[in-house]
Scaffold this active site. Sequence first.
Site, PDB file in Angstrom:
ATOM      1  N   CYS A  52      13.311   9.528   4.342  1.00 52.62           N
ATOM      2  CA  CYS A  52      11.579   9.797   3.763  1.00 52.62           C
ATOM      3  C   CYS A  52      11.595  10.767   2.115  1.00 52.62           C
ATOM      4  O   CYS A  52      12.133  11.842   2.947  1.00 52.62           O
ATOM      5  CB  CYS A  52      10.634   9.918   4.620  1.00 52.62           C
ATOM      6  SG  CYS A  52       8.722  10.018   4.303  1.00 52.62           S
ATOM      7  N   CYS A  55       9.205  14.157   4.363  1.00 52.85           N
ATOM      8  CA  CYS A  55       9.589  15.304   5.114  1.00 52.85           C
ATOM      9  C   CYS A  55      11.118  14.511   5.449  1.00 52.85           C
ATOM     10  O   CYS A  55      11.418  15.369   6.067  1.00 52.85           O
ATOM     11  CB  CYS A  55       9.117  14.428   6.304  1.00 52.85           C
ATOM     12  SG  CYS A  55       9.578  12.306   6.855  1.00 52.85           S
ATOM     13  N   CYS A 101       6.563   6.104   7.796  1.00 60.06           N
ATOM     14  CA  CYS A 101       7.192   7.091   8.405  1.00 60.06           C
ATOM     15  C   CYS A 101       6.768   7.627   9.930  1.00 60.06           C
ATOM     16  O   CYS A 101       5.195   8.100   9.284  1.00 60.06           O
ATOM     17  CB  CYS A 101       7.112   8.748   7.226  1.00 60.06           C
ATOM     18  SG  CYS A 101       8.821   9.563   7.823  1.00 60.06           S
ATOM     19  N   CYS A 104       6.322  11.789   9.428  1.00 62.66           N
ATOM     20  CA  CYS A 104       4.404  12.122   8.787  1.00 62.66           C
ATOM     21  C   CYS A 104       3.901  11.237   7.558  1.00 62.66           C
ATOM     22  O   CYS A 104       3.060  11.707   7.798  1.00 62.66           O
ATOM     23  CB  CYS A 104       5.305  12.915   6.722  1.00 62.66           C
ATOM     24  SG  CYS A 104       5.895  11.849   5.630  1.00 62.66           S
ATOM     25  N   CYS A 126       9.997  -4.437   3.114  1.00 67.16           N
ATOM     26  CA  CYS A 126       9.853  -4.710   1.688  1.00 67.16           C
ATOM     27  C   CYS A 126       9.503  -2.801   1.293  1.00 67.16           C
ATOM     28  O   CYS A 126       8.298  -2.561   1.712  1.00 67.16           O
ATOM     29  CB  CYS A 126       8.780  -4.954   0.999  1.00 67.16           C
ATOM     30  SG  CYS A 126       9.086  -5.887  -0.206  1.00 67.16           S
TER      31      CYS A 126
END
Length: 141
Positions: A52, A55, A101, A104, A126
């Site tokens: 991510c 984070c 995510c 976060c 995607c």
Amino acid sequence: MSDETSGRVRKSDEEWRSLLNPKEFAVLRASATEPAWTGEYVSTTAAGVYRCRACGAELFRSTEKFESHCGWPSFFDPAASSAVTLHEDATLGTVRTEVRCAACESHLGHVFRGEGHPTPTDERYCINSIALTLEADDPVS
């Protein structure tokens, strides 16, 4: 700020804005979508872990990435089932499944199921390139 007991990353919009550039903020925190075929990782074949961008949490691995010809990096499975959360998204007049995510709650993209994708899971995650960073594997000497 991290919540040590849950592993969640919590920040105010002001804190996120100080960490992300405007385009990253628009996608990750305001659920925008980058234009198709413009992302850094659309055609990347390097081995490694996709994290991510907000984070740093591990989200996907290159071994689950495939070419779906949709204009965004596609994966058939997250690195762990607990890496992402799925949410109903009806913002464009059709119901889709948003991917966030788990650490976060940043917007990553969408998952599409049962569309005949040639993958072991029949799923296509995607994902916006701008929502990811690639931690490439070290080259073998």
